[in-house]
Design a protein around this motif. Structure first.
Motif, mmCIF file in Angstrom:
data_model
loop_
_atom_site.group_PDB
_atom_site.id
_atom_site.type_symbol
_atom_site.label_atom_id
_atom_site.label_comp_id
_atom_site.label_asym_id
_atom_site.label_seq_id
_atom_site.Cartn_x
_atom_site.Cartn_y
_atom_site.Cartn_z
ATOM 1 N N TRP A 298 16.146 -0.033 25.533
ATOM 2 C CA TRP A 298 15.867 -1.294 25.348
ATOM 3 C C TRP A 298 14.658 -1.702 26.415
ATOM 4 N N ASN A 299 14.032 -0.714 27.109
ATOM 5 C CA ASN A 299 13.090 -1.283 27.923
ATOM 6 C C ASN A 299 11.817 -0.634 27.497
ATOM 7 N N PRO B 176 10.477 -6.890 24.659
ATOM 8 C CA PRO B 176 10.246 -8.582 24.813
ATOM 9 C C PRO B 176 10.674 -9.120 23.511
ATOM 10 N N TYR B 177 11.255 -8.267 22.413
ATOM 11 C CA TYR B 177 11.679 -8.717 21.302
ATOM 12 C C TYR B 177 12.990 -8.998 21.052
ATOM 13 N N ASN B 178 13.851 -8.625 22.279
ATOM 14 C CA ASN B 178 15.228 -8.795 22.085
ATOM 15 C C ASN B 178 15.934 -9.057 23.180
ATOM 16 N N ASN B 179 16.923 -10.074 22.904
ATOM 17 C CA ASN B 179 17.320 -10.857 24.089
ATOM 18 C C ASN B 179 18.827 -10.101 24.536
ATOM 19 N N CYS B 180 19.842 -11.012 25.144
ATOM 20 C CA CYS B 180 21.001 -10.727 25.788
ATOM 21 C C CYS B 180 21.852 -10.492 24.556
ATOM 22 N N PHE C 190 14.645 -11.641 18.558
ATOM 23 C CA PHE C 190 15.339 -12.448 19.749
ATOM 24 C C PHE C 190 16.750 -13.010 19.170
ATOM 25 N N ALA C 191 17.480 -12.361 18.661
ATOM 26 C CA ALA C 191 18.613 -12.707 17.722
ATOM 27 C C ALA C 191 19.585 -13.907 18.344
ATOM 28 N N ALA D 97 26.561 -4.536 32.172
ATOM 29 C CA ALA D 97 25.166 -4.564 31.998
ATOM 30 C C ALA D 97 24.725 -5.839 31.125
ATOM 31 N N HIS D 98 23.465 -6.031 31.327
ATOM 32 C CA HIS D 98 23.051 -7.317 30.397
ATOM 33 C C HIS D 98 21.502 -7.208 30.406
ATOM 34 N N LYS D 99 20.849 -8.253 29.713
ATOM 35 C CA LYS D 99 19.439 -7.981 29.361
ATOM 36 C C LYS D 99 18.864 -9.542 29.564
ATOM 37 N N PRO D 100 18.458 -9.909 30.651
ATOM 38 C CA PRO D 100 18.091 -11.340 30.636
ATOM 39 C C PRO D 100 16.469 -11.649 29.851
ATOM 40 N N GLY D 101 17.050 -12.269 28.472
ATOM 41 C CA GLY D 101 15.917 -12.688 27.740
ATOM 42 C C GLY D 101 14.921 -11.476 27.421
#
Length: 328
Positions: free
Chosen positions: A189-190, A196-200, A212-213, A283-287
């Motif tokens: 993811w990183n 930059p193009y995928n969110n939580c 950014f679904a 786990a998560h992905k802030p924005g």
């Protein structure tokens, strides 16, 4: 020459963003930032959790940029001089369109990234200003000043039930549904072409779309501006997620995910998702920031209900994914 200014603050929805095309104003701001390079930081530096992460600046033309990089961040905790960074960030914030919010259709070239507002309430801008000043005082990023409610937005009895559910998940005892887990793999993811193009939401359902679904968008549903739990849940269920207890069929990558929502000043709302991994860690992905398994206080997440997730203080419940989901 033009500038695109973005307040990096949301996790699920598109961040507040606007463009400056007036040449005199652009040149003035370029000169200001070029003169104060100590306020300029790489977009990956500083705070990258939930809440305010700084002001992102993108130079949209290749004219004289005064030695500035094409994309950088200010007042996010990564600048060498946080007080200068705060001064410059406040000057940029003055250009934010303020007034009645209005939805619009994304323009050609904006792809599927949702643009929700062209203008923003004055009290939202003032709350961002307060975050800029807080970040300067602390010398680094951190959680927003909005405190979560003690019960996470639900009753004491419901809070106890949530705790019980999460405990049974970890121990796989008396479970309402069987579920699957995969190892936490932040490297996927990183990457620069993905992060930059995928969110939580992309991360939670383990589906990279580079859009950014948004829950429900692939099936003609738009989350209302109120962004309540039930509204986000409706979109997710249209995509194929099921509420915990309504079990997904076997062999379908039935990840367990958790949904929360929250309110920013100006009644601007957003949502956030977590995913369960082996060993009871979440786990998560802030924005558009990096995926991680730690909360805003830097602690490993063993319980998404009690972890530091300010300002997302409303608990919406657990869901299950499956491998036939369609999101956009």
């Amino acid at each position: 020459m033009g500038l695109r200014i973005t307040v990096d603050i949301f996790s699920g929805r598109a961040n507040p963003s606007w463009e400056i095309q007036d040449q005199e104003q652009v040149l003035e701001l370029i000169q200001l930032m070029a003169h104060h390079q100590e306020a300029v930081a790489d977009v990956s530096d500083g705070f990258s959790g939930l809440g305010f992460r700084g002001i992102r600046v993108e130079i949209t033309d290749d004219l004289d940029t005064g030695g500035l990089p094409p994309v950088f961040k200010i007042a996010g905790g990564g600048d060498r001089d946080p007080y200068t960074g705060a001064d410059v960030a406040e000057r940029l914030l003055e250009t934010m369109p303020v007034g009645e919010s209005a939805e619009r259709t994304p323009a050609e070239g904006e792809g599927d990234t949702e643009v929700l507002e062209e203008s923003y309430p004055e009290d939202f801008r003032e709350s961002v200003r307060a975050e800029i000043r807080r970040t300067a005082r602390e010398g680094a990023g951190g959680a927003t000043t909005i405190e979560p409610t003690e019960s996470g937005g639900i009753s004491e009895a419901d809070a106890a039930e949530v705790e019980k559910q999460l405990q049974t998940l970890v121990h796989r005892a008396a479970l309402a549904c069987a579920y699957d887990v995969t190892p936490f793999n932040p490297a996927f993811w990183n990457r620069p072409d993905t992060q930059p193009y995928n969110n939580c939401y992309n991360f939670a359902v383990n589906r990279r779309t580079n859009t950014f679904a948004q829950p429900g968008r692939a099936h003609g549903y738009t989350i209302p501006r109120t962004v309540r739990c039930g509204e986000v849940s409706t979109g997710a269920q249209r995509d194929g997620l099921r509420l915990w207890g309504n079990c997904q069929p076997p062999g379908s990558l039935r990840y367990v995910v958790a949904l929360v929502t929250g309110t920013f000043p100006g009644n601007i709302r957003d949502y956030h998702w977590y995913r369960l991994h082996p060993g009871g860690l979440w786990a998560h992905k802030p924005g558009g920031t990096a995926a991680r398994n730690t909360d805003n206080s830097g602690r490993l997440i063993t319980n998404p209900y009690t972890c530091d997730r300010r300002p997302y203080n409303e608990w919406c419940g657990l869901f299950q994914t499956h491998n036939a989901l369609v999101i956009r």
